[in-house]
Design a protein around this motif. Structure first.
Motif, PDB file in Angstrom:
ATOM      1  N   SER A 102      19.745  19.154  22.287  1.00 45.60           N
ATOM      2  CA  SER A 102      19.973  20.602  22.308  1.00 45.60           C
ATOM      3  C   SER A 102      21.144  21.035  21.425  1.00 45.60           C
ATOM      4  O   SER A 102      21.384  22.223  21.273  1.00 45.60           O
ATOM      5  N   LEU A 103      21.859  20.077  20.835  1.00 49.78           N
ATOM      6  CA  LEU A 103      23.017  20.403  19.995  1.00 49.78           C
ATOM      7  C   LEU A 103      22.596  20.661  18.562  1.00 49.78           C
ATOM      8  O   LEU A 103      21.620  20.078  18.077  1.00 49.78           O
ATOM      9  N   ASN A 104      23.387  21.513  17.875  1.00 47.86           N
ATOM     10  CA  ASN A 104      23.123  21.681  16.450  1.00 47.86           C
ATOM     11  C   ASN A 104      23.685  20.453  15.712  1.00 47.86           C
ATOM     12  O   ASN A 104      24.347  19.600  16.317  1.00 47.86           O
ATOM     13  N   GLY A 111      35.933  25.995  18.734  1.00 51.56           N
ATOM     14  CA  GLY A 111      35.997  26.768  19.962  1.00 51.56           C
ATOM     15  C   GLY A 111      34.906  26.439  20.960  1.00 51.56           C
ATOM     16  O   GLY A 111      34.902  26.932  22.073  1.00 51.56           O
ATOM     17  N   ASN A 112      33.955  25.632  20.573  1.00 54.13           N
ATOM     18  CA  ASN A 112      32.887  25.179  21.456  1.00 54.13           C
ATOM     19  C   ASN A 112      33.374  23.923  22.172  1.00 54.13           C
ATOM     20  O   ASN A 112      33.835  22.986  21.533  1.00 54.13           O
ATOM     21  N   ILE A 113      33.283  23.915  23.490  1.00 58.01           N
ATOM     22  CA  ILE A 113      33.749  22.771  24.264  1.00 58.01           C
ATOM     23  C   ILE A 113      32.548  22.096  24.912  1.00 58.01           C
ATOM     24  O   ILE A 113      31.799  22.718  25.662  1.00 58.01           O
ATOM     25  N   ILE A 114      32.374  20.825  24.605  1.00 58.24           N
ATOM     26  CA  ILE A 114      31.276  20.041  25.162  1.00 58.24           C
ATOM     27  C   ILE A 114      31.892  18.948  26.012  1.00 58.24           C
ATOM     28  O   ILE A 114      32.838  18.271  25.579  1.00 58.24           O
ATOM     29  N   GLY A 117      25.702  15.867  29.978  1.00 65.66           N
ATOM     30  CA  GLY A 117      26.658  16.668  29.226  1.00 65.66           C
ATOM     31  C   GLY A 117      26.349  18.145  29.377  1.00 65.66           C
ATOM     32  O   GLY A 117      25.246  18.522  29.786  1.00 65.66           O
ATOM     33  N   PHE A 118      27.337  18.971  29.052  1.00 60.07           N
ATOM     34  CA  PHE A 118      27.167  20.420  29.173  1.00 60.07           C
ATOM     35  C   PHE A 118      28.214  21.118  28.326  1.00 60.07           C
ATOM     36  O   PHE A 118      29.226  20.521  27.938  1.00 60.07           O
ATOM     37  N   HIS A 119      27.972  22.382  28.013  1.00 60.41           N
ATOM     38  CA  HIS A 119      28.960  23.226  27.350  1.00 60.41           C
ATOM     39  C   HIS A 119      29.883  23.765  28.435  1.00 60.41           C
ATOM     40  O   HIS A 119      29.404  24.345  29.417  1.00 60.41           O
TER      41      HIS A 119
END
Length: 98
Positions: A3-5, A48-51, A68-70
């Protein structure tokens, strides 16, 4: 990971490689979560994206990643911790049956 870019997946892969290869991983990338059943958190920050990826140790050399999750809040969601702990119990029960 699906699901990640591409940039997120590349950064997650880089951090997981650090966890795998470094004898002592800096806590900004890998840290034990307090008040849990020995659950650890892999931290990935990108623009700024936290995984976050949660997991646990199986012996001295193997980290089993549960999910995993955002991360959208300062604290790790209790639901995510409970899921990691449940998957840890399930994993250990299945491993003992073999």
């Amino acid at each position: 990971m699906d699901s990640l870019n591409a940039k997120e997946a590349q950064k997650v892969t880089w951090v997981l490689r650090l966890v795998e290869e470094l004898p002592r991983v800096p806590s900004q990338y890998f840290k034990k979560l307090a008040n849990t059943d020995d659950i650890w958190e892999v931290r990935v920050i990108l623009s700024g994206n936290i995984i976050r990826i949660l997991g646990f140790w199986d012996g001295p050399n193997l980290v089993v990643l549960t999910h995993g999750f955002h991360k959208k809040t300062q604290k790790t969601p209790l639901q995510a911790i409970k899921l990691a702990e449940a998957r840890k119990r399930d994993y250990l029960q299945r491993r003992c049956k073999k």
